[in-house]
Design a protein around this motif. Sequence first.
Motif, PDB file in Angstrom:
ATOM      1  N   PHE A  26       0.843  -1.192   0.000  1.00 36.49           N
ATOM      2  CA  PHE A  26       0.000   0.000   0.000  1.00 36.49           C
ATOM      3  C   PHE A  26       0.881   1.247   0.000  1.00 36.49           C
ATOM      4  O   PHE A  26       1.889   1.305   0.706  1.00 36.49           O
ATOM      5  N   ASP A  27       0.508   2.247  -0.758  1.00 32.07           N
ATOM      6  CA  ASP A  27       1.300   3.467  -0.892  1.00 32.07           C
ATOM      7  C   ASP A  27       1.003   4.430   0.259  1.00 32.07           C
ATOM      8  O   ASP A  27       0.201   5.347   0.134  1.00 32.07           O
ATOM      9  N   ILE A  28       1.658   4.205   1.392  1.00 34.16           N
ATOM     10  CA  ILE A  28       1.468   5.048   2.589  1.00 34.16           C
ATOM     11  C   ILE A  28       1.847   6.505   2.275  1.00 34.16           C
ATOM     12  O   ILE A  28       1.122   7.427   2.614  1.00 34.16           O
ATOM     13  N   ARG A  29       2.983   6.686   1.649  1.00 33.23           N
ATOM     14  CA  ARG A  29       3.456   8.047   1.344  1.00 33.23           C
ATOM     15  C   ARG A  29       2.431   8.770   0.460  1.00 33.23           C
ATOM     16  O   ARG A  29       2.070   9.921   0.717  1.00 33.23           O
ATOM     17  N   GLY A  30       1.949   8.106  -0.571  1.00 37.99           N
ATOM     18  CA  GLY A  30       0.953   8.711  -1.454  1.00 37.99           C
ATOM     19  C   GLY A  30      -0.340   9.035  -0.725  1.00 37.99           C
ATOM     20  O   GLY A  30      -0.922  10.103  -0.922  1.00 37.99           O
ATOM     21  N   PHE A  31      -0.786   8.120   0.142  1.00 38.65           N
ATOM     22  CA  PHE A  31      -2.006   8.348   0.907  1.00 38.65           C
ATOM     23  C   PHE A  31      -1.861   9.592   1.787  1.00 38.65           C
ATOM     24  O   PHE A  31      -2.725  10.464   1.805  1.00 38.65           O
ATOM     25  N   PHE A  32      -0.746   9.689   2.514  1.00 39.33           N
ATOM     26  CA  PHE A  32      -0.560  10.825   3.416  1.00 39.33           C
ATOM     27  C   PHE A  32      -0.281  12.128   2.665  1.00 39.33           C
ATOM     28  O   PHE A  32      -0.653  13.196   3.136  1.00 39.33           O
ATOM     29  N   ASN A  33       0.321  12.062   1.483  1.00 38.87           N
ATOM     30  CA  ASN A  33       0.477  13.276   0.679  1.00 38.87           C
ATOM     31  C   ASN A  33      -0.888  13.840   0.299  1.00 38.87           C
ATOM     32  O   ASN A  33      -1.105  15.056   0.340  1.00 38.87           O
ATOM     33  N   LYS A  34      -1.828  12.965  -0.041  1.00 43.65           N
ATOM     34  CA  LYS A  34      -3.194  13.407  -0.354  1.00 43.65           C
ATOM     35  C   LYS A  34      -3.877  13.969   0.896  1.00 43.65           C
ATOM     36  O   LYS A  34      -4.577  14.981   0.831  1.00 43.65           O
ATOM     37  N   GLU A  35      -3.667  13.329   2.041  1.00 46.89           N
ATOM     38  CA  GLU A  35      -4.245  13.820   3.290  1.00 46.89           C
ATOM     39  C   GLU A  35      -3.678  15.187   3.657  1.00 46.89           C
ATOM     40  O   GLU A  35      -4.393  16.074   4.115  1.00 46.89           O
ATOM     41  N   ILE A  36      -2.380  15.371   3.434  1.00 43.54           N
ATOM     42  CA  ILE A  36      -1.727  16.651   3.722  1.00 43.54           C
ATOM     43  C   ILE A  36      -2.351  17.753   2.870  1.00 43.54           C
ATOM     44  O   ILE A  36      -2.685  18.828   3.378  1.00 43.54           O
ATOM     45  N   LEU A  37      -2.549  17.483   1.588  1.00 46.73           N
ATOM     46  CA  LEU A  37      -3.172  18.472   0.708  1.00 46.73           C
ATOM     47  C   LEU A  37      -4.608  18.763   1.140  1.00 46.73           C
ATOM     48  O   LEU A  37      -5.031  19.925   1.201  1.00 46.73           O
ATOM     49  N   ARG A  38      -5.350  17.719   1.452  1.00 47.07           N
ATOM     50  CA  ARG A  38      -6.750  17.873   1.846  1.00 47.07           C
ATOM     51  C   ARG A  38      -6.877  18.664   3.149  1.00 47.07           C
ATOM     52  O   ARG A  38      -7.664  19.608   3.247  1.00 47.07           O
ATOM     53  N   LEU A  39      -6.075  18.298   4.144  1.00 42.22           N
ATOM     54  CA  LEU A  39      -6.138  18.983   5.435  1.00 42.22           C
ATOM     55  C   LEU A  39      -5.614  20.422   5.349  1.00 42.22           C
ATOM     56  O   LEU A  39      -6.128  21.309   6.021  1.00 42.22           O
ATOM     57  N   SER A  40      -4.620  20.652   4.522  1.00 41.26           N
ATOM     58  CA  SER A  40      -4.107  22.010   4.333  1.00 41.26           C
ATOM     59  C   SER A  40      -5.191  22.900   3.731  1.00 41.26           C
ATOM     60  O   SER A  40      -5.347  24.055   4.142  1.00 41.26           O
ATOM     61  N   ALA A  41      -5.940  22.361   2.788  1.00 46.37           N
ATOM     62  CA  ALA A  41      -7.019  23.134   2.154  1.00 46.37           C
ATOM     63  C   ALA A  41      -8.179  23.361   3.125  1.00 46.37           C
ATOM     64  O   ALA A  41      -8.746  24.450   3.175  1.00 46.37           O
ATOM     65  N   ALA A  42      -8.519  22.335   3.915  1.00 36.92           N
ATOM     66  CA  ALA A  42      -9.653  22.444   4.845  1.00 36.92           C
ATOM     67  C   ALA A  42      -9.321  23.302   6.061  1.00 36.92           C
ATOM     68  O   ALA A  42     -10.203  23.932   6.637  1.00 36.92           O
ATOM     69  N   ASN A  43      -8.048  23.298   6.462  1.00 39.33           N
ATOM     70  CA  ASN A  43      -7.564  24.064   7.617  1.00 39.33           C
ATOM     71  C   ASN A  43      -8.433  23.878   8.873  1.00 39.33           C
ATOM     72  O   ASN A  43      -8.911  24.849   9.458  1.00 39.33           O
ATOM     73  N   PRO A  44      -8.621  22.623   9.304  1.00 33.59           N
ATOM     74  CA  PRO A  44      -9.473  22.396  10.469  1.00 33.59           C
ATOM     75  C   PRO A  44      -8.784  22.800  11.774  1.00 33.59           C
ATOM     76  O   PRO A  44      -7.559  22.895  11.846  1.00 33.59           O
ATOM     77  N   THR A  45      -9.594  23.017  12.790  1.00 32.35           N
ATOM     78  CA  THR A  45      -9.076  23.233  14.133  1.00 32.35           C
ATOM     79  C   THR A  45      -8.780  21.861  14.727  1.00 32.35           C
ATOM     80  O   THR A  45      -9.534  20.911  14.521  1.00 32.35           O
ATOM     81  N   VAL A  46      -7.687  21.754  15.450  1.00 28.87           N
ATOM     82  CA  VAL A  46      -7.275  20.490  16.057  1.00 28.87           C
ATOM     83  C   VAL A  46      -7.156  20.691  17.564  1.00 28.87           C
ATOM     84  O   VAL A  46      -6.515  21.637  18.022  1.00 28.87           O
ATOM     85  N   LEU A  47      -7.789  19.807  18.315  1.00 26.21           N
ATOM     86  CA  LEU A  47      -7.592  19.773  19.756  1.00 26.21           C
ATOM     87  C   LEU A  47      -6.368  18.883  19.969  1.00 26.21           C
ATOM     88  O   LEU A  47      -6.438  17.663  19.806  1.00 26.21           O
ATOM     89  N   LYS A  48      -5.249  19.510  20.290  1.00 26.73           N
ATOM     90  CA  LYS A  48      -3.973  18.798  20.355  1.00 26.73           C
ATOM     91  C   LYS A  48      -3.533  18.648  21.802  1.00 26.73           C
ATOM     92  O   LYS A  48      -3.450  19.628  22.540  1.00 26.73           O
ATOM     93  N   LYS A  49      -3.259  17.406  22.159  1.00 34.32           N
ATOM     94  CA  LYS A  49      -2.796  17.094  23.509  1.00 34.32           C
ATOM     95  C   LYS A  49      -1.413  16.453  23.401  1.00 34.32           C
ATOM     96  O   LYS A  49      -1.220  15.487  22.674  1.00 34.32           O
ATOM     97  N   VAL A  50      -0.470  17.023  24.121  1.00 33.32           N
ATOM     98  CA  VAL A  50       0.896  16.501  24.149  1.00 33.32           C
ATOM     99  C   VAL A  50       1.192  16.056  25.564  1.00 33.32           C
ATOM    100  O   VAL A  50       1.003  16.808  26.521  1.00 33.32           O
ATOM    101  N   ILE A  51       1.647  14.818  25.694  1.00 33.62           N
ATOM    102  CA  ILE A  51       2.017  14.265  27.001  1.00 33.62           C
ATOM    103  C   ILE A  51       3.491  13.871  26.930  1.00 33.62           C
ATOM    104  O   ILE A  51       3.876  13.044  26.100  1.00 33.62           O
ATOM    105  N   HIS A  52       4.308  14.462  27.792  1.00 34.51           N
ATOM    106  CA  HIS A  52       5.729  14.137  27.835  1.00 34.51           C
ATOM    107  C   HIS A  52       6.087  13.693  29.243  1.00 34.51           C
ATOM    108  O   HIS A  52       5.984  14.468  30.186  1.00 34.51           O
ATOM    109  N   ASN A  53       6.461  12.437  29.368  1.00 43.18           N
ATOM    110  CA  ASN A  53       6.809  11.840  30.667  1.00 43.18           C
ATOM    111  C   ASN A  53       5.741  12.117  31.729  1.00 43.18           C
ATOM    112  O   ASN A  53       6.046  12.472  32.864  1.00 43.18           O
ATOM    113  N   GLY A  54       4.486  11.972  31.328  1.00 38.62           N
ATOM    114  CA  GLY A  54       3.383  12.114  32.263  1.00 38.62           C
ATOM    115  C   GLY A  54       2.845  13.525  32.436  1.00 38.62           C
ATOM    116  O   GLY A  54       1.817  13.723  33.058  1.00 38.62           O
TER     117      GLY A  54
END
Length: 180
Positions: free
Chosen positions: A35-63
């Motif tokens: 399966f072409d992972i790189r190709g799939f994610f390149n399409k996702e990158i283009l799609r998400l860049s165009a849509a510009n959604p808001t992301v609820l981002k959670k980062v956990i570092h050592n708890g």
Amino acid sequence: MCLYKTHTLCFLILLCAISSCTEDKKTPDIKNKYFDIRGFFNKEILRLSAANPTVLKKVIHNGISEEKQVKIPNWKNELDVFSASDLNKPSWRDSYNIKVNVNGLVYTTLDSTLKIKRIRINKSGNRITSIDIESQVSNEIYNSTELLNYYPDSLYKIKKTQQVKLIGTNTYQINGKIKP
């Protein structure tokens, strides 16, 4: 006036000769074995860049965790770890077992020295519902495991644990919930 035409004609002939000497840099169209992972994610990158959604981002570092709503300025950087997990490298052509079922595909390494141990691609019909990637690098002084999960239009997770002798364990996790 005649000299001008001669120079122009010589220039055009020279230009045509140079352009015909250039090498055709097209790469042969080789069908990917996996399966072409790189190709799939390149399409996702283009799609998400165009849509510009808001992301609820959670980062956990050592708890210790931090969470905030963000707009991702560079989806290529954000999803690069997924794209880098592409199995279609010439030297890996016969390095993975392929299991196909009604729910998708599972690739499992046949070579324990390869970093990418398993990739599971879940589908509903022709639509990809999730991609799960397990990677591990291990030697006498260092052990690193990475678990990646991607659910289109919904969520992505990156979980990494590093154990280094004499230094200890370091863990981090990134959860990105994509808001519609």
